[in-house]
Design a protein around this motif. Structure first.
Motif, PDB file in Angstrom:
ATOM      1  N   VAL A 179      45.343  67.667  15.894  1.00  0.00           N
ATOM      2  CA  VAL A 179      45.361  66.427  15.117  1.00  0.00           C
ATOM      3  C   VAL A 179      43.929  65.909  14.927  1.00  0.00           C
ATOM      4  O   VAL A 179      43.533  65.495  13.831  1.00  0.00           O
ATOM      5  CB  VAL A 179      46.239  65.356  15.813  1.00  0.00           C
ATOM      6  N   GLN A 180      43.158  65.993  15.960  1.00  0.00           N
ATOM      7  CA  GLN A 180      41.764  65.550  15.884  1.00  0.00           C
ATOM      8  C   GLN A 180      41.005  66.355  14.824  1.00  0.00           C
ATOM      9  O   GLN A 180      40.282  65.801  13.999  1.00  0.00           O
ATOM     10  CB  GLN A 180      41.091  65.727  17.251  1.00  0.00           C
ATOM     11  N   ALA A 181      41.204  67.662  14.834  1.00  0.00           N
ATOM     12  CA  ALA A 181      40.521  68.527  13.879  1.00  0.00           C
ATOM     13  C   ALA A 181      40.932  68.171  12.449  1.00  0.00           C
ATOM     14  O   ALA A 181      40.086  68.057  11.552  1.00  0.00           O
ATOM     15  CB  ALA A 181      40.841  69.989  14.186  1.00  0.00           C
ATOM     16  N   ARG A 182      42.236  67.965  12.243  1.00  0.00           N
ATOM     17  CA  ARG A 182      42.723  67.572  10.909  1.00  0.00           C
ATOM     18  C   ARG A 182      42.105  66.250  10.479  1.00  0.00           C
ATOM     19  O   ARG A 182      41.716  66.077   9.316  1.00  0.00           O
ATOM     20  CB  ARG A 182      44.250  67.431  10.924  1.00  0.00           C
ATOM     21  N   ALA A 207      47.688  63.089  11.601  1.00  0.00           N
ATOM     22  CA  ALA A 207      46.277  62.694  11.581  1.00  0.00           C
ATOM     23  C   ALA A 207      46.064  61.508  10.641  1.00  0.00           C
ATOM     24  O   ALA A 207      45.355  60.547  10.970  1.00  0.00           O
ATOM     25  CB  ALA A 207      45.415  63.880  11.149  1.00  0.00           C
ATOM     26  N   THR A 208      46.691  61.577   9.475  1.00  0.00           N
ATOM     27  CA  THR A 208      46.551  60.496   8.503  1.00  0.00           C
ATOM     28  C   THR A 208      47.104  59.185   9.067  1.00  0.00           C
ATOM     29  O   THR A 208      46.459  58.125   8.961  1.00  0.00           O
ATOM     30  CB  THR A 208      47.315  60.861   7.210  1.00  0.00           C
ATOM     31  N   ALA A 209      48.265  59.270   9.686  1.00  0.00           N
ATOM     32  CA  ALA A 209      48.873  58.067  10.272  1.00  0.00           C
ATOM     33  C   ALA A 209      48.007  57.509  11.390  1.00  0.00           C
ATOM     34  O   ALA A 209      47.856  56.289  11.539  1.00  0.00           O
ATOM     35  CB  ALA A 209      50.271  58.393  10.799  1.00  0.00           C
ATOM     36  N   TYR A 210      47.419  58.390  12.152  1.00  0.00           N
ATOM     37  CA  TYR A 210      46.566  57.949  13.261  1.00  0.00           C
ATOM     38  C   TYR A 210      45.362  57.179  12.736  1.00  0.00           C
ATOM     39  O   TYR A 210      45.005  56.115  13.234  1.00  0.00           O
ATOM     40  CB  TYR A 210      46.100  59.155  14.077  1.00  0.00           C
ATOM     41  N   GLN A 211      44.751  57.717  11.698  1.00  0.00           N
ATOM     42  CA  GLN A 211      43.565  57.068  11.137  1.00  0.00           C
ATOM     43  C   GLN A 211      43.913  55.746  10.475  1.00  0.00           C
ATOM     44  O   GLN A 211      43.100  54.828  10.435  1.00  0.00           O
ATOM     45  CB  GLN A 211      42.891  58.006  10.127  1.00  0.00           C
ATOM     46  N   THR A 224      50.850  52.186  19.000  1.00  0.00           N
ATOM     47  CA  THR A 224      50.023  51.943  17.824  1.00  0.00           C
ATOM     48  C   THR A 224      48.777  52.814  17.897  1.00  0.00           C
ATOM     49  O   THR A 224      48.166  52.947  18.970  1.00  0.00           O
ATOM     50  CB  THR A 224      49.615  50.462  17.757  1.00  0.00           C
ATOM     51  N   ALA A 225      48.439  53.409  16.771  1.00  0.00           N
ATOM     52  CA  ALA A 225      47.294  54.313  16.747  1.00  0.00           C
ATOM     53  C   ALA A 225      45.995  53.561  17.007  1.00  0.00           C
ATOM     54  O   ALA A 225      45.798  52.450  16.510  1.00  0.00           O
ATOM     55  CB  ALA A 225      47.222  55.031  15.407  1.00  0.00           C
ATOM     56  N   ASP A 226      45.147  54.163  17.764  1.00  0.00           N
ATOM     57  CA  ASP A 226      43.849  53.607  18.111  1.00  0.00           C
ATOM     58  C   ASP A 226      42.879  53.790  16.948  1.00  0.00           C
ATOM     59  O   ASP A 226      42.075  52.922  16.627  1.00  0.00           O
ATOM     60  CB  ASP A 226      43.369  54.326  19.375  1.00  0.00           C
ATOM     61  N   GLY A 227      42.954  54.937  16.290  1.00  0.00           N
ATOM     62  CA  GLY A 227      42.092  55.203  15.149  1.00  0.00           C
ATOM     63  C   GLY A 227      40.795  55.892  15.514  1.00  0.00           C
ATOM     64  O   GLY A 227      40.123  56.480  14.664  1.00  0.00           O
ATOM     65  N   ASP A 228      40.423  55.832  16.769  1.00  0.00           N
ATOM     66  CA  ASP A 228      39.158  56.434  17.220  1.00  0.00           C
ATOM     67  C   ASP A 228      39.319  57.951  17.328  1.00  0.00           C
ATOM     68  O   ASP A 228      40.123  58.457  18.109  1.00  0.00           O
ATOM     69  CB  ASP A 228      38.797  55.833  18.598  1.00  0.00           C
ATOM     70  N   ASN A 231      38.762  59.546  20.860  1.00  0.00           N
ATOM     71  CA  ASN A 231      39.619  59.192  21.986  1.00  0.00           C
ATOM     72  C   ASN A 231      40.805  60.154  22.041  1.00  0.00           C
ATOM     73  O   ASN A 231      41.859  59.908  21.481  1.00  0.00           O
ATOM     74  CB  ASN A 231      40.100  57.744  21.820  1.00  0.00           C
ATOM     75  N   LEU A 232      40.615  61.271  22.735  1.00  0.00           N
ATOM     76  CA  LEU A 232      41.614  62.324  22.736  1.00  0.00           C
ATOM     77  C   LEU A 232      42.931  61.882  23.392  1.00  0.00           C
ATOM     78  O   LEU A 232      44.010  62.275  22.960  1.00  0.00           O
ATOM     79  CB  LEU A 232      41.063  63.570  23.451  1.00  0.00           C
ATOM     80  N   ASP A 233      42.815  61.048  24.432  1.00  0.00           N
ATOM     81  CA  ASP A 233      44.032  60.559  25.088  1.00  0.00           C
ATOM     82  C   ASP A 233      44.885  59.742  24.125  1.00  0.00           C
ATOM     83  O   ASP A 233      46.105  59.876  24.078  1.00  0.00           O
ATOM     84  CB  ASP A 233      43.686  59.693  26.312  1.00  0.00           C
ATOM     85  N   ALA A 234      44.193  58.883  23.347  1.00  0.00           N
ATOM     86  CA  ALA A 234      44.906  58.050  22.387  1.00  0.00           C
ATOM     87  C   ALA A 234      45.547  58.922  21.311  1.00  0.00           C
ATOM     88  O   ALA A 234      46.695  58.710  20.904  1.00  0.00           O
ATOM     89  CB  ALA A 234      43.969  57.029  21.757  1.00  0.00           C
ATOM     90  N   ILE A 235      44.807  59.922  20.847  1.00  0.00           N
ATOM     91  CA  ILE A 235      45.351  60.836  19.835  1.00  0.00           C
ATOM     92  C   ILE A 235      46.590  61.536  20.377  1.00  0.00           C
ATOM     93  O   ILE A 235      47.617  61.646  19.703  1.00  0.00           O
ATOM     94  CB  ILE A 235      44.296  61.893  19.425  1.00  0.00           C
ATOM     95  N   GLN A 236      46.475  61.967  21.621  1.00  0.00           N
ATOM     96  CA  GLN A 236      47.592  62.693  22.227  1.00  0.00           C
ATOM     97  C   GLN A 236      48.829  61.814  22.311  1.00  0.00           C
ATOM     98  O   GLN A 236      49.910  62.216  21.884  1.00  0.00           O
ATOM     99  CB  GLN A 236      47.190  63.166  23.633  1.00  0.00           C
TER     100      GLN A 236
END
Length: 561
Positions: A179-182, A207-211, A224-228, A231-236
């Motif tokens: 997701v981070q890579a995307r 990835a789009t939703a996270y951003q 709720t997505a952090d957006g950073d 921040n791999l933990d938040a992405i996970q």
RNA sequence: CUCCCUGUAGUUAAACAGGAUAUAACUACCGCCUCCUAAGCGGUGAUUCCAGGUUCGAGUCCUGGCGGGGAGGCCA
């Protein structure tokens, strides 16, 4: 009816013992079957052939004496001895037709029983990792697992449905990295794309939703997505929630609901994993070798020992599995049934071995497993392998979109779990008796339609008005249908005990066929008044059995088609 | 190499814990709607992969072959 006959036969045998024809009361229970050929009566018993040897008389002689020894009763019209020594029983027609009243009075309780006596059973199924959409295999697991739950409920068990998912291991790291890579604009062809990353297009959606800072609600939590992007933990955490939500949506549209979601990570947080390791060590079932900790699963029937703590300090997957099942045991489930794909076969021995190693009184065959074999999907005569969404496999959502929930569930549950399954899209869409779903549903709709048209004819009493006249239902097609309706409770019990929901599907196909034959052979609304009422009662009973049976499979019973 | 699942009409399946003449559908040919939904009904096809064994009786259980699928890892 079977049990009544069994009682008669047992007392007949007791009489033979008293008369010294038999030396001792046999410890075998008489086996009573429905013969395939109606010329062989309604029920047949093999006991004379089984006991002939020890009684030292011929099976047919023994059968003759046993028949003579049967107590007086209202059940049996006449008996017959056939073939090598079968005793065939012809049941009075009134005994058969009585089941119509039984069904109409019991309504949706017909076919249910209390064998489980409220004891607790857990069915764990699907348990997909939250790393992508559910595929066809998960769908098969969902259909089978949910039907098992329904069957167990119907036989009096108190059922809990549970979904276990891995939110901690290496696969979840790969998910977060993907997701981070995307999110950073990289695709699977990029040289920097993570090794073992997930390549499906759904990763881009996450990835789009996270951003965008979206909020998602999965069955058991809201995030709720952090957006950073760093921040791999938040992405996970966000990715897991996102994919769990997608899976839940698919399951809900598949009429599959869970009572509890169990997170693998909670086993680490609660210390259950550490406690489990310590218990296994204390009980002397472990040893260290090459800097790893091994469990002596060979003590419990495995062909070689298994690593439980790796050289790097992490645990292999089966250790949390053992801790998890110990947790289930502590929660007080008399039975636990795990429905999984056949590729999980190797875990059975290990998990059971680990549980034995804990030495807390868990039975050897606990938990039970139902493993389903692979599913392949065919369309236009060739195998479908790709889904646009997931990239490399056909998703459950694809299937539901193509053929609908009912057909999907039916096809996935209608075959023995142990056999490989080819899901034929064209067949599932076919609107004819090639397609068993519609064939069965159509029988139900025909019943509903008849009863609707008959409303004025039936009057205030409704379908019960026909009960005094059911003795007139003596034609072969009609009796065949009635006899099959009477089998329903036995079918439910057998399917539940054998953990084989497809028995119900086969049975329903038979009932539908009987009904269609009956429908074509006899006028119902235009018959003589008493006959019409009697036939309508039978129609109502048929409708009830089909509706109840379809419900056990999670398939709807439409009033009109 | 080891373990698990599996092998039934041309095809897809069934056979109700070992029962009687292996049951259906699809396909082919024929027939059935002025009539309760034709998404329906009625009629004609098998050496149950092979070879042994167990017993009154085997598609079903056991042994050995052959074919198909899956699993076997300090992956889940």
């Amino acid at each position: 009816m079977k049990s009544e006959l069994a009682t008669l036969i047992t007392s007949g045998l007791q009489k033979l013992v008293a008369e010294d024809v038999l030396r001792v009361m046999p410890d075998v229970t008489p086996q009573i079957d429905h013969p395939k050929d109606t010329a062989h009566g309604d029920l047949s018993c093999n006991i004379a052939m089984v006991l002939a040897k020890q009684a030292k008389i011929s099976p047919r002689d023994l059968a003759t004496q046993l028949i003579a020894a049967l107590p007086d009763n209202t059940l049996i019209e006449r008996t017959d001895i056939a073939g090598p020594g079968f005793i065939n029983f012809f049941i009075r027609a009134s005994q058969h037709t009585a089941v119509i009243g039984t069904i109409l009075e019991a309504k949706d309780q017909y076919g249910r029983c209390d064998i489980g006596r409220g004891r607790r059973v857990q069915v764990e199924f699907v348990s997909a990792n939250p790393t992508g959409p559910l595929h066809v295999g998960h769908g098969r697991g969902a259909a089978i697992g949910d039907s098992l739950g329904r069957l167990l409920t119907a036989t009096g068990w108190s059922v809990q449905r549970e979904f276990y998912y891995n939110d901690a291991g290496q696969q979840i790291n790969n998910l977060a990295l993907s997701v981070q890579a995307r999110a950073k604009g990289k695709g699977p062809e990029d040289p920097e794309w993570p090794v073992d990353g997930y390549r499906g297009e759904y990763i881009q959606d996450v990835a789009t939703a996270y951003q965008a800072g979206d909020t998602v609600h999965a069955a058991d939590r809201t995030i709720t997505a952090d957006g950073d992007l760093n921040n791999l933990d938040a992405i996970q955490a966000f990715s897991v929630a996102c994919l769990r939500r997608e899976q839940d949506q698919d399951l809900r549209s598949f009429s599959v609901l869970f009572d509890r979601y169990f997170l693998e990570s909670s086993l680490y947080e609660s210390g259950a994993v550490a406690t489990t390791v310590r218990a296994l060590e204390d009980n002397g079932h472990t040893y260290a070798d090459q800097e790893a900790l091994w469990l002596k699963t060979t003590d419990f029937g495995d062909d070689k020992d298994r690593v439980m703590r790796k050289r790097d300090g992490g645990y292999t997957y089966f250790l949390p599995d053992v801790a998890y099942h110990h947790d289930k045991w502590q929660r007080g489930f008399e039975r636990v049934i795990n429905e999984q794909g056949a590729d999980h076969h190797s875990t059975i021995t290990r998990v059971r071995a680990g549980l034995q190693g804990l030495d807390v009184g868990i039975p050897k065959g606990w938990p039970e497993y139902v493993l389903h074999q692979m599913v392949t999907v065919m369309r236009d005569g060739s195998e479908v392998k790709l889904s646009k969404r997931a990239g490399s496999y056909v998703t459950l959502r694809d299937l539901i979109e193509w053929v609908g929930c009912d057909a999907t569930r039916f096809f996935l549950v209608a075959r023995a779990p142990t056999s490989q399954l080819t899901f034929d899209i064209d067949l599932a869409l076919a609107r004819s008796n090639e397609n068993p779903v519609y064939y069965i549903q159509y029988a139900h709709a025909r019943c509903a339609s008849l009863l609707l048209k008959a409303e004025t004819l039936l009057g205030d009493e409704g379908v019960m008005a026909g009960l005094p006249h059911v003795d007139t239902l003596t034609e072969p097609e009609t009796l065949g249908l009635i006899i099959n309706l009477a089998r329903f409770p036995d079918v439910v019990v057998a399917a539940a005990e054998r953990l084989e929901p497809h028995d119900v599907a086969n049975y329903l196909r038979q009932v539908a066929a009987d009904f269609h034959s009956f429908y074509n052979a006899h006028k119902i609304l235009d018959a003589a008044p008493d006959t019409a009422l009697a036939r309508l009662a039978l129609v109502a009973a048929t409708q009830q059995v089909i509706a109840s049976g379809l419900d056990l499979l999670g398939v709807s019973a439409p009033e009109a088609m």
